[in-house]
Design a protein around this motif. Structure first.
Motif, PDB file in Angstrom:
ATOM      1  N   CYS A   1       0.853  -1.191   0.000  1.00 55.15           N
ATOM      2  CA  CYS A   1       0.000   0.000   0.000  1.00 55.15           C
ATOM      3  C   CYS A   1       0.892   1.245   0.000  1.00 55.15           C
ATOM      4  O   CYS A   1       2.116   1.140   0.007  1.00 55.15           O
ATOM      5  N   GLY A   2       0.264   2.380  -0.013  1.00 54.60           N
ATOM      6  CA  GLY A   2       1.013   3.629  -0.037  1.00 54.60           C
ATOM      7  C   GLY A   2       1.687   3.914   1.296  1.00 54.60           C
ATOM      8  O   GLY A   2       1.504   3.174   2.264  1.00 54.60           O
ATOM      9  N   PRO A   3       2.499   4.988   1.387  1.00 53.92           N
ATOM     10  CA  PRO A   3       3.248   5.259   2.619  1.00 53.92           C
ATOM     11  C   PRO A   3       2.339   5.646   3.795  1.00 53.92           C
ATOM     12  O   PRO A   3       1.316   6.303   3.604  1.00 53.92           O
ATOM     13  N   ARG A   4       2.723   5.188   4.977  1.00 55.34           N
ATOM     14  CA  ARG A   4       2.008   5.537   6.216  1.00 55.34           C
ATOM     15  C   ARG A   4       3.045   5.770   7.298  1.00 55.34           C
ATOM     16  O   ARG A   4       4.135   5.197   7.227  1.00 55.34           O
ATOM     17  N   PRO A   5       2.704   6.548   8.321  1.00 54.40           N
ATOM     18  CA  PRO A   5       3.701   6.785   9.377  1.00 54.40           C
ATOM     19  C   PRO A   5       3.885   5.580  10.290  1.00 54.40           C
ATOM     20  O   PRO A   5       2.997   4.746  10.428  1.00 54.40           O
ATOM     21  N   LEU A   6       5.056   5.520  10.925  1.00 53.06           N
ATOM     22  CA  LEU A   6       5.375   4.456  11.881  1.00 53.06           C
ATOM     23  C   LEU A   6       4.735   4.759  13.228  1.00 53.06           C
ATOM     24  O   LEU A   6       4.673   5.905  13.653  1.00 53.06           O
ATOM     25  N   GLU A   7       4.339   3.696  13.904  1.00 60.22           N
ATOM     26  CA  GLU A   7       3.719   3.871  15.208  1.00 60.22           C
ATOM     27  C   GLU A   7       4.456   2.996  16.224  1.00 60.22           C
ATOM     28  O   GLU A   7       4.753   1.840  15.938  1.00 60.22           O
TER      29      GLU A   7
END
Ligand SMILES: [Zn+2]
Lengths: 742, 223
Positions: free
Chosen positions: A187-193
């Protein structure tokens, strides 16, 4: 010298370093201790004397610190002592190299005079160390060491067979991408948690360097023992490490200084007739990294099951997390062999002996099945032979070295003409006895524990043991196991068929009617039969069959739906039922299937919840209109276009590489879409997609990968409605077609 | 050899006419799934002569039912067919190695087969958990052993096209090709009906045959 130090705690991590093993201990206060134990592992070479002499010379060319001496050991299949060469490698870091060197000699062309046989050479070093020193991961022990950390003595105060052991206090850092559980590169970029000590934070920054810095600061500040990630193996850790390297930033994933993170390549292989994919792995030193989406055991049984298996198998936790329960069980058997002085053969080499096609037809039959009597039934009892295959192996001494022995031809296996040894107790049965007994103890503890948290722990542990038994000794697994042999598997299934037949006859003799039976379970009916009647029947069957059968319960109602392709026949092991206790049991229907969209599962579960209130067949029928209302409600929601894509995603495992697909199946279409976006896909890997327009002319319009679908797309209402309808229809007894009026 | 069969015998014409004159040698048939339809035909050819046949199975492909159909069709006792065909399955390349290098000779001594079928022997060699070099060396050992046994009997190797995902191991097929006396490519022609097979000879001559394969119902038989 009184400068020696004493530590009490749990063995946390183990790995080879120069001259020995690094051992990390965590004490009760959570403090970590970095220790060292000198260790020189050995392997063995057997074969004709001339070839052994030649191999001595050949090994000498390596010029590594090692010792070769004459020794002997027990050959597994014959049980006889044989002369071997023992090669002891003084630095464990050289072990693999020396083994490979000897293998290369074997692979050389034109060698004469018979093959070399290698033993104990493909065990991992932590395994060899644990086997030799009688240690195991997470063992509680007392260690005496010099001030520099060199171990002088280890006293174990724990046993792998204990059921009430404790786990060290672990600080856990959870690492994932924000949002849904989609694999990050799908999928597209997402922030790290990141979540630690109950606090969750998103790592934000203007660039990759800032993210790496933040993450590194968290590692320094909290020093977690375990990084528990989602997709850390294939995506997050490699990405972080790559960024750190590019930007020249420090990233202290390991506790061990000057050691690189261990990267293991991904691989796909065949198992139980399907392609299985193992992600690339990132393993740490002195700290654990576990990717919960790359671990069968963690997925099935949480961390408790993983810890149980690591202890029993003596395989370090990080490795155990990424291997199969079958490998864990093989390790337990190898340990037992090791203790007996049996030489552990390198790789499984023996193929099946030649047998005629008619013999093959006889022996390769597998489990026995009686097709279910279709329709809705009430007051049905279920009886299950508990762990049938392992119980048979323990009972009849079925093991690769006991099948068709040279000494006991009279001890025949029913029906198929093999025989079993009566003189030598097999390795597999010997391993199984305490293993089965431990699982029985956990099951008992689970029933009797008053604390719900403790109950859950016992349940996870017994469930891990159950998975070990099912996958290793199940219908498919045993044939290919290291200590497996096809003939032994055939003996088990022959006994299993005999026992099921015997149980059926006893039940019918006692006036029960059999509705369905599969391999190790029977569904029986007798008007007015009570729980006590079933218990009495179990007792009789257990006694006569000589293996235990257990009473599962009486169903208030039980439905065997017809096959989708032939409405006149049922499908073995596909049913839904509700016990008198109110607990439902579902097999083979949508809610149980991995490739059903969440939305369909949710609705079907709702419908089953409605039906589970019924106490008999009449009540079931009376509840069907409510099921119909439930269907209408969700159908309308589908039609309104309001269902989120994520609930409609269908997960499938790729059976081939994208380029190997010939037909435009939905999996093939989406695999090609993802491949086109640069996603690297291999057989066995899972993908997830939403059906957009099943009838579209252009294949790429029929389905889209969940990770890249956006508002420009809509789901295929008609297709999902038909899936929903199927999920409802399976609950309809014969003759009732509720949907026609809807 | 083929002259002794009736005109409409399933054993007339290719593929059997391609090998029936040989005393021995390695015959490689490689291709798509149509390949496995040849197995019952090949086995039945020798079984119908009262001989025994060995079947070395590298992909758990053996299916007795088409053989039973074939026996019935040509008026033979299916039970005799089934009790004269001897199967051994290998699930790893090391097992395949052990099968060819150690067990095959004793199978030959016990059963005196004129025909030995190796079904999909390369499948086990595509397993990536075995290092490439190790798999390759083992395969070379097998090939050498086969060519030593080949002068006195016919070895038919049925080898499906390597999957694209076999990666660098696709070249394993070429090791089989080097050792084979004759090589045939087997395909189901895209333009022909379902029940046809096209065999193209690659070595030593370049020739082609298309023929129906419905006779022994072999096409349906093999998984
Ligand atoms: Zn015996």
């Amino acid at each position: 010298m009184s400068s020696d130090l004493k530590y009490k705690g749990w063995i946390f991590d183990l790995y080879p370093v120069y001259g020995g093993m690094r051992l990390w201990l965590i004490d009760a206060a959570g403090k970590k201790h970095r220790l060292f134990d000198a260790f020189a592992p050995s392997f063995y070479i057997g074969g004709p004397a001339a070839r052994l002499r030649a191999s001595c010379t050949f090994i000498g060319k390596l010029k590594l610190p090692l010792r070769i001496d004459k020794s002997e050991g027990i050959e597994f299949y014959s049980g006889k002592n044989i002369p071997v060469l023992r090669v002891t490698v003084f630095n464990p870091l050289h072990f693999a190299k020396v083994v490979q060197w000897v293998i290369s000699l074997e692979n050389k062309k034109g060698h004469q005079g018979g093959a070399l046989a290698l033993y104990n050479c493909d065990l991992s070093l932590p395994q060899l160390y644990c086997f030799t020193k009688r240690l195991f991961p997470l063992a509680f022990c007392e260690i005496e060491a010099e001030s520099n950390g060199a171990i002088k003595a280890i006293a174990i105060q724990d046993s792998i067979w204990d059921t009430d052991y404790s786990i060290p206090p672990l600080s856990i850092l959870k690492l994932r991408m924000e949002g849904e559980h989609i694999r990050p590169d799908h999928c597209g970029p997402r922030p790290l948690e990141v979540e630690i000590e109950g606090q969750c934070r998103t790592l934000e920054g203007s660039d990759d360097a800032a993210i790496v810095d933040q993450f590194n600061r968290i590692l320094e500040q909290y020093d977690p023992d375990l990084i528990l990630s989602e997709w850390g193996d294939p995506c997050i850790l490699p990405q972080l490490m790559q960024s750190a390297q590019h930007m020249g930033r420090p990233l202290a994933l390991n506790r061990e200084p000057n050691k690189k993170v261990q990267a293991k390549k991904e691989r796909s292989y065949f198992s139980y007739g399907a392609v299985v994919h193992r992600s690339a792995a990132r393993l740490l030193f002195g700290r654990w990294h576990i990717d919960r989406f790359n671990s069968f055991l963690v997925g099935q049984t949480a961390l408790e099951g993983l810890f149980e298996f690591a202890r029993l198998s003596r395989i370090p936790v990080q490795q155990m997390a990424r291997t199969s329960t079958g490998t864990g069980i093989t390790s337990m058997q190898m340990d037992l062999a090791f203790q007996d002085g049996i030489l552990i053969p390198w790789r499984k080499r023996e193929a099946e002996g030649f047998k005629s096609a008619s013999q093959l037809l006889l022996t390769d039959k597998g489990g026995l099945t009686y097709a279910p009597i279709l329709g809705l039934h009430e007051a049905i009892g279920e009886l299950d032979f508990a762990s049938m295959y392992p119980s048979l192996m323990a009972k009849y001494n079925i093991s690769p070295e006991t099948i068709n022995c040279t000494c006991c031809p009279e001890n025949r296996v029913p029906e198929i003409g093999h025989h079993l040894c009566k003189k030598r107790r097999g390795l597999v049965p010997r391993f199984l006895e305490p293993f089965l007994e431990k699982r029985a103890r956990y099951k008992h503890l689970k029933k009797t524990a008053s604390d719900p948290a403790q109950r859950r722990i016992y349940d996870e542990r017994q469930s891990a043991l159950k998975w070990g038994l099912v996958t290793t000794f199940g219908y498919q697994g045993y044939k290919n196991a290291r200590f497996g042999k096809i003939e032994a598997h055939e003996a088990i299934t022959a006994y299993a068929r005999e026992k099921l037949l015997q149980a059926k006859e006893i039940a019918e003799d006692a006036g029960f009617e059999m509705l369905h039976a599969i391999v190790d379970s029977l569904w029986l009916k007798q008007v007015g039969a009570t729980e006590a009647d079933y218990e009495a029947l179990c007792e009789r069957i257990s006694r006569d069959c000589e293996i235990p059968i257990a009473f599962e319960g009486i169903y208030s109602w039980l439905l065997f739906p017809p096959s989708k392709t032939n409405p006149k026949i049922g499908v073995p092991n596909r049913y839904l039922g509700c016990f008198q206790s109110g607990k439902t049991k579902l097999r083979g229907i949508e809610v149980r299937r991995g490739d059903t969209a969440y939305f369909i599962k949710k609705v079907q579960q709702n419908m089953i919840d409605i039906l589970s209130k019924a106490s008999d067949a009449q009540g079931y029928r009376a509840a069907l209109p409510e099921v119909g209302t439930c269907f209408e409600k969700y159908r309308d929601q589908l039609r309104s276009g309001q269902v989120p894509f994520f609930e409609l995603a269908i997960a499938k495992s790729l059976s081939k590489a994208p380029e190997d697909y010939q037909k435009a199946s939905l999996s093939a279409i989406v695999a090609k879409e993802l491949a086109g976006r640069g996603v690297h896909l291999v057989p066995g890997q899972a993908i997830a997609y939403v059906i957009t327009d099943m009838k579209a002319k252009l294949p790429s319009d029929r389905a889209r990968a969940i990770g890249f679908i956006d508002g420009a797309w809509a789901y295929d209402v008609e297709k999902y409605e038909s899936l929903l309808r199927e999920a409802m229809e399976v609950l309809m007894p014969k003759g009732i077609h509720l949907h026609q009026s809807i | 050899m083929s002259a002794q069969f009736d005109f409409d015998s399933p054993f007339q014409g290719p593929p059997l006419s391609l090998i029936s004159d040989a005393k021995g040698g390695i015959f490689l048939f490689y291709g798509d799934a149509a390949l496995f339809g040849l197995a019952p035909l090949l086995a039945g050819w020798r079984l119908s002569q009262g001989e025994r046949v060995l079947f070395l199975d590298g992909d758990n492909r053996f299916n007795p039912y088409p053989l039973v159909d074939l026996a019935k069709e040509i008026g033979h006792d299916p039970n005799t067919f089934l009790s004269s065909l001897f199967v051994s399955r290998a699930f790893t390349c090391h097992q395949m190695g052990s099968l060819v290098l150690n067990q095959l000779q004793s199978g030959i001594t016990a059963h005196h087969p004129r025909l030995v079928i190796l079904c999909a022997p390369l499948e086990t060699f595509y397993d990536e958990s075995v290092p490439l070099i190790e798999a390759k060396n083992l395969l070379l050992h097998i090939v050498t052993a086969l060519s030593q046994l080949a002068p006195d009997r016919i070895f038919v190797i049925l080898s499906p096209f390597p999957k694209k995902s076999a990666g660098r191991r696709t070249f394993f097929l070429s090791h089989l090709k080097t050792t084979a006396k004759r090589i045939f490519r087997v395909e189901r022609p895209g333009d022909a009906s379902e029940a046809a097979i096209r065999i193209t000879e690659e070595k030593p001559e370049a020739r082609q045959w298309v023929f129906p394969i419905e006779a022994p119902r072999a096409a349906q038989g093999y998984r």
